[in-house]
Structure formats: C-alpha cells, structure tokens
Design an enzyme around this catalytic site. Sequence first.
Site, mmCIF file in Angstrom:
data_model
loop_
_atom_site.group_PDB
_atom_site.id
_atom_site.type_symbol
_atom_site.label_atom_id
_atom_site.label_comp_id
_atom_site.label_asym_id
_atom_site.label_seq_id
_atom_site.Cartn_x
_atom_site.Cartn_y
_atom_site.Cartn_z
ATOM 1 N N GLU A 418 0.821 -1.217 0.000
ATOM 2 C CA GLU A 418 0.000 0.000 0.000
ATOM 3 C C GLU A 418 0.854 1.266 0.000
ATOM 4 O O GLU A 418 0.713 2.109 0.884
ATOM 5 C CB GLU A 418 -0.945 -0.004 1.212
ATOM 6 C CG GLU A 418 -2.042 -1.039 1.123
ATOM 7 C CD GLU A 418 -3.110 -0.674 0.084
ATOM 8 O OE1 GLU A 418 -2.984 0.372 -0.597
ATOM 9 O OE2 GLU A 418 -4.089 -1.449 -0.045
ATOM 10 N N GLU A 494 -3.772 -10.632 -0.341
ATOM 11 C CA GLU A 494 -4.672 -10.577 0.816
ATOM 12 C C GLU A 494 -6.060 -10.974 0.335
ATOM 13 O O GLU A 494 -6.510 -10.517 -0.715
ATOM 14 C CB GLU A 494 -4.729 -9.169 1.427
ATOM 15 C CG GLU A 494 -3.423 -8.733 2.065
ATOM 16 C CD GLU A 494 -3.438 -7.299 2.582
ATOM 17 O OE1 GLU A 494 -4.504 -6.799 2.971
ATOM 18 O OE2 GLU A 494 -2.358 -6.692 2.579
HETATM 19 C C1 IPT Z 1 -5.093 -3.850 3.510
HETATM 20 C C2 IPT Z 1 -3.719 -3.702 4.081
HETATM 21 O O1 IPT Z 1 -2.749 -4.091 3.149
HETATM 22 C C3 IPT Z 1 -3.522 -4.497 5.331
HETATM 23 O O2 IPT Z 1 -2.340 -4.064 5.932
HETATM 24 C C4 IPT Z 1 -4.693 -4.338 6.253
HETATM 25 O O3 IPT Z 1 -4.785 -3.019 6.649
HETATM 26 C C5 IPT Z 1 -5.943 -4.725 5.543
HETATM 27 O O4 IPT Z 1 -6.125 -3.909 4.426
HETATM 28 C C6 IPT Z 1 -7.176 -4.533 6.385
HETATM 29 O O5 IPT Z 1 -7.119 -5.146 7.605
HETATM 30 S S1 IPT Z 1 -5.305 -2.402 2.566
HETATM 31 C C7 IPT Z 1 -6.994 -2.158 2.302
HETATM 32 C C8 IPT Z 1 -7.135 -0.931 1.444
HETATM 33 C C9 IPT Z 1 -7.590 -3.292 1.675
#
Ligand code: IPT
Length: 991
Positions: A418, A494
Amino acid sequence: MVVRPSHESVVVPNGVLPARFRPRAGGTDRPALSLDGEWRFRLFPEASTGVDPADRGEGWDTIEVPGHWQLAQAPDAWPYGRPAYTNVLFPIPVDPPRVPRENPTGEYRRTVTVPPSWQEDGRVVLRFEGVDSWFEVAVNGQILAQSHGSRLPTEIDVTDALVDGANLVAVRVTQWSAPTYLEDQDQWWLSGIFRSVSMEHRPAGGVDHATVVAEYDHTTGEGELRVDVEHDAGHQARITVPELGINVAAGETVRHPVQPWSAEHPRLYDVVVSTAAEQVTLRVGFRTVSTVDGVFRVNGAPVKLYGVNRHEFEPARGRAVTPETMLEDVLLMKQHHVNAVRTSHYPPHPHFLDLCDEHGLYVIDENDLETHGFEPLGWRGNPTDDPQWTPVLVDRVTRMVRRDAHHPSIIMWSLGNESGEGCNVEAMASAIRVLDGSRPLHYEGDWSSEHVDVYSRMYPTSEEVALIGRGEEAPLADGSLDSRRRTLPFVLCEYAHAMGNGPGGLTDYLDLVDEHPRLMGGFVWEWMDHGIATRAADGTPFHGYGGDFGEELHDGAFIADGLLLADRTPSPGLVELAAAYAPVQVVPDLHRPQTFRLRNRYAFTSTEHIRLEWALVAGGDVVATGDYAAELSLAPGETRILTVSELTGQAVQDVRASSEAVWCTLRAVPREAPAWAPDGFHLGAGQVLVRPAAPLPPASGVPTRTAEGNHHVGPVVLDAVGRILSIGGVPVRLSRVDAWRAPTDNDGSRSWYDAVGDDEAWTKAGLTRLHERVEGLVREGDTLVVTARCAGAATDCGFAVRYEWRTVDHSTADLVITIRPEGQWPGSVARLGLLLALEQADAGAVTVDWTGMGPGESYADSTLAALTGRWQHTVDELGTRYTRPQENGARRGVTRATFGLATGPLTLTAGEVLVGDQQVHGIELTARPWSDAALHAADHPHELVPDGSLWVHVDAAGHGLGSAACGPGVLASAMLRPAPVTMQVRFSAGQ
Ligand code: IPT
C-alpha cells in the site's frame, strides 16, 4: 548526510548504511556478546534530549531490551506513554519529511566489556536487529552512527571507539522520524529497541557476507551450489558440504545429486564456509522458483500457496516476539495446513525465517515500506514517487535481500505494501534484481505488474478471480503491459479478511485456485488479533484495541482481524481455514450421491503415506468404523472418486435400517504423524449423507386447560392468549421470532461491492427492535394454533407467525412454527427462527449434548470444518470470546440437543425444516448466558455478565459471514433473504 528525527528533517539517504552483514543462519564460530537484557532508560518529550551521550544514566530507570518502551511495564503500568493504533491514517500531521517537535525519545545506556583478544585483530561491530524508528549510537561518548529502517538490521563499526574495561553504549531512539512516512503499516505505533542487540568480533579475513545460490534441477535431480564470499580476494574461502562430500573454492559452481527443499519436504544441508579466520555454517536448501507457461512453480512442479499474512505480535510484548512465539506460530501454521506466509509488511525477525526453512513454509519476504497515509490525500507527497526518497527506499530492499537471500523458504520478494505508485517502484525492483535474480518480485500496488513478476491483488470477488483464472480479466489501457500481465501467475496477496467472526466463503476462492493453473493461491488477512494485554479499572485483564489507550485518532477493533485470537487461541476461522487448506481434500461429489471426491493437493507428495479412516454415524453415534482396504495412491494434483459402498462394504447395508440420519465420515490420516501434529490430526476430512432421518412420529396427545385459563401442551405451558410461560417447569422470560444477531465486524461494514451493509439493512428493517404481538389462539382439533406478528417500530416489514402446538405425551410437545416475511425488505436478515430466554441461574455451566455439526461453530458459508456427530459442550464453551464481542457460536444441522438444566434435562428434536421451498437438515442452534443486545453493547468480552437466563436460538436458517469488513460481503449462496420458513421442533422435558 543524515535523516534527522526532528521538525528540521531533510530528506536525504540514510546517513550510515549498514557496515557489514554476516550470514545469520547456522552461525559463526566467532564470539559475540549479547547486549540483550537490562539497560538504563529515560524518556524525553523531544528528540533534542539535551543528554550527553557520555552520560552514564546513573539513577535512571531500567528497561528490558528487546522491548517497546510503551509496553515496558504493561499491563500494570504505562510510565512511558501508551500504544496507539491507526490503520491508514498517520497519527502526526502529514508534513514530510518533518515530524512534530513533540517526539517521545528514549535514551538507553549500558556498558559492555569487550574481551581483550577482540582488539588484537579485526574489527568489532555493534549489531541492531530492529529499532523503531530512528536511532543514534554513541560509544564512550563518541557519536558513531544514525540509522533507521525499523525492521531491518544495522551494523556499526565501533572498533576505534572502544577502550579496555567497561565501554558505555548510548542509544537515542525517537518515536517519529522522516522514515515514519515509510512505516505506516496497519499496526500499533510502538517504539524502541525491540529486537536483539549484539556486539561481535569480525576477524580480518572473516566471512563478512556470503551469497548463496542453491538451485535444484528437477530434470536431473541435481543441486547447483555456488557460494560467494564478500571481501574474499583471491577466493581463499572454502565451501564444504560434509554430507555430500563437496569441497570447493568460494565462487566455484558445483553440481551434485541432492534431495530438494520444499515446504512439504524441507530438506536442509549444512554448508560450511571457511576462511583461515572464520567458519560459518549455513543451513541451505536446494530449490528453484520459476514461472513456466504462466504457472508458478517450485522445482518444476506447480505449487499453490495456501497462505496467511503474518504480523509480528504478542499481547504483552508487541513486535518484540520471543523465539518461543515464533516457533508456536510456525507450528500452528503447519498444524492448520498453512504452507505459505507473507511477512506483512516488513522483514520478520530473522529467526522466524530459520524456522520457515526448517519446518517448511513458503515465504513472501516483504520490504519495510508502507506509505498508505498518503492515499487519503490523493497520494500527494508520496515518497514512492519522489526521487529524493529513492536512496532510502533502495536502501531498504537492499538490506532485506542481503540479510535474507540465503533462506530457501523465501520464494518471492515483495517491494512493500500500500505505497501507491511511482518512480521508486522501478528503482527498488532494479536494485533487487541486481542482488538476486532467482526469485520473482511482488508488489500489489503495481496494478499493471510492469515492474514485478506476478499479478497480485487484494480482496477481489471470487467472480473476478474466476475471470483472472481463465485469463479473461478486463484489459489494461496499455496493450503491451496487458499482454505481459496475461502471461503472469496471479496471487491473492490478501483475501478473506478474518476480522471477528469470519471469514466466510473460503471455498469460493479455493475451488478456483484448485481449478485454474494461473492462480497460485493466496494469503488470508491476517494471522492474529493484535490485542494488547491491559486491565480494566477493577484490574480485570483484557486485550485492548484502538481507542482503549486514549488515542485521539484510532481505528478501533480493525486491529483485531486475525485467525488467532490475541491469546493465540485458534479462532473458528482458523479451524475452518485448516479444513479449506486440507492437503487431501475430501468432499462430497456434487454429481453422484453417496460418493466422495478426493484430491491430492500436494505438489511433491503422493498419498501412499496416508490411511483413509471411515466411520458410519447414525443419529450422531459412530456405529461402524474401518480403514479403506485398498492403497490410496494419488499423484500430486490427482483426484479420485470413492463411493461409500467401496469404502465401507457390507457395513453400510447394515445401518440403512436406522430411522436416524446416517452419515459416512472419511478422514485422511498420515501413517506417521509429524512431530508437531496434535491429537486427532488429519490431512483432510469430509462427510456424505447416506440416508436422511425418518420423519418424527406424529403427535397424538391432547392439550389441556387449567383453571386459570393456561394451556398445557405436554411440558409446555402457554398463557390464555398463547404466549409460552414455561417449559418443563422452567419459566420462559421471553419467547418470540427473531431475525437479528449481534452484528459481526463483517455485518457492521458495507462491503467493497455492495450498496448496503447487513447491519444497516437489519436496522432499517427494524430487526434491532423486534416485538411480537400475539393475535389469537384457536384450537383446531388437538392442535393449538397461535398467530402473531413480529415487527420493529418505524417500518412496515415484519413477520406473520403461526405456532402449531401439539401434545405428544405429558413430557413432550410438538411445535411447528411458520414465519412468513411481509413488506418490502431492504436486504438480508440475520436469522429466521425462535428465540427463547429460559430462566437459569448458572446458564454458562449448562451442558449441551447435541447431534449435529460440530464440535466447532458453523455458519452458512463456513461449514467445512464441522462434521455431523454427537458433541458435548457447556454453554460457555459453545461461545467464542472475540476481542470485540459479536455474534458467535452457532451450530448448524442440529437434529437433537439436550440441555442439562438445573431442573433436569430439556431436549429439542428437529423435525422437518423448510426454508423457502428448500428442505434443510436440522436446525441452527445457538445458546448463551446473555442476550444478543448485551452481546452487541459490550466492547470487550469481560464486560459480558450472565443475566440469569439461558438464551437459546432455534433457527431454520442463518445468514453467512462473508468478509465485508474488508472485501466482499456474504455471497448469494450463503445470503439469507427474507423467505417463508417452517420448522418442526419437539420439546421433551426430563428425558
Ligand atoms: C489492507 C492492508 O494491506 C492491510 O495491511 C490491512 O490493513 C488490511 O487492508 C485490512 O485489515 S489495505 C486495504 C485498502 C484493503
């Protein structure tokens, strides 16, 4: 040139690049002194502390290194400020590279006596594994270096400042610094020397740094080894691998038949690097990472990553995690079939990587870089796109790769998280490629994948992942970038946000990963809840989240979004993940009744090491067991169909006569369990329904009426208008239809892809304020029919309810409840069923013995881990104490449940259940010692107090969990829309 930590900051590269790195794995035979332990400490409000580095700190406090100063005495006292949590937003004004004058700054002091022999030759270095965020080091009053890069090592040559006897080491650490703008990861803001410190002797002609190439050629079975030693003019260093009889000069390439390294078979060899002055032993694994035909491969074989994102965290220690915790994490991952970990969002403690090498986990090693806080500002001033920051960002990836490149577990480098786009993405990518061309590069922020080697995304819908799997994703505007990206494998860096109760819907992704070669797998967000150990005013311990420490800006419970609860208890989400990631997938075949489909998901292991255990389960009880007689020999990736008859032979014929539901359970069990396997460990399990239960025998008793006008239906007493007064003599404090639940974190958010969130829809539909108005009671033959309407204020949505009561005998009553939604509904409903509050003094201790899915929780989109059987828990054990309280503890497919009430047992038996026109098996059961309203009102589990009732939900159906807290909501297949339901439940008291 120095990055200053004050409001006068100027952007310049790190003043002191790390002096030297010696390889860490395996270790050197040269002596080192650990400087971990007690240091003198004092906290100041500004970076200019005015303290002389020669000040010995007499009379200061002491503090434990490694550690964060905010947690130094937690949870009993907070003498040095408190932790603070923000996800994206910076807790300081965004004014790069400046930071506020108010800048908590720790002065650390300790002495160290260096053995006289160290000063006879060579150099002495002071090594810091991690200091958050900027620090300055002085020895004997002489300032020697400044450094930053909180999760990266720094080595400082201190030789010339040393004296005989005690040497004073002074370290000044600031909380904020220009690099804070690069370290905006979603985690607690915690400062200090949080990883180990050591002083090491570096002999002249020692092994300062070794670069290892250890590839594996799967076509020949040979490993290729080459070790280069830095500062080794004339290749004096020798490389030996005793086990393989290898003895070559540094810089020479040697080939030899080897056993390759993989996460499935983490074979390591000792490689000894020797010079006249030093001997270093590296644990080396031979393996090759490649992309062939758009498919990610290890040692030539397609490999899927069943991964999790891991932050470093311990509730009492923050990121100063102990080696024991690292091992616990690795073993918990192995136990739950996780085979990959992304070190979100910084290089982990190096020992964690040693453990991944040893136990077998694929690693995406991620750079210590996140500039997310610039996003809300339209990325104005983002360091990722500012050439002034280039040397700083390049320094970070360089230190990561130099520290970690010898680890076989690392299969990919990640440039950060990010951090938007810009010139420094390319600069970092090029810097890594110069150091290590053997691993693909990852950066999700590079959407076109121009500078990286895999296409990566976070939280897309499964529909979009299916398109990508088929290579049919929407094209990029730039044709050549588009065609290049189509050749790349795809990773979900993710997905499946595990916040609170969830994630639901894992299978939707994993089925796609199994199906499409291009999809290399994914990493669930995230491994654990970062709840900080703290205490309530009365001393009760609990795990705090954002806002519990007086922060003026915070992101609440978004920090509690892991698969492990903060005390490292596996959440139901992790148990479900283990089933979803099972290396031997065992599922009912969709097209054939009474048939299992087995898939070997290993990349390198066939199933000969597996035994198939079957069991026939009738009415929840195991009535026959056995092992599959034939050998199951499935090559990696192969699937097989197995019918229940093939597995169980005659046994299944014998149980068909049962009037109870019969299930066949199949478990894949390793013939030899790994050392870390817990009891009952299996590699995959599933169930198919052999025959459904026979309908309940009809009720033929007669209801009676008392002098006061109450109605007796077996053990159930209704008042004159039809409200339930008691069951089996137990007073009923509340009974009505319910369609709400205490919103989960997912329910509480509007998903990325939906116009309305679930909680929003439920509130709008009045589900938060349901009341039931009884309309009337009539007797139709031997049936008492009670009609009612259940609805909330200020809306015209509601439920028409019909209760049909029949007496079975004096201790058993039959209820058929029909719930018909009326009006215009704004979205889903949480549940559809009956809510009962039974008076019960110690409701948490009541035992529940049930036949249905278990032993853990299950929801509509989270059912893989739960198997039908007979289980017993107390009401307390049924629940999950999420860091932020919310709906939990449902058990689906329940056909019978007996509550051990103080007055005697009360049994519920489910008959026919219809949701819309679909017949479903059993009811969904939830029981807790407090109401859903109380559950919703509590901010932390310790605030929940039993209220003297046993609250029981008997539902025909419940809504799924989804992942809306970050990503997609509940998918259509698990969404509960208002629909007519009919459910037959039998109440038996005293049996
Ligand atoms: C995403 C982040 O990469 C991670 O660090 C964490 O914050 C997650 O979200 C949420 O828990 S970024 C988001 C814009 C999807």
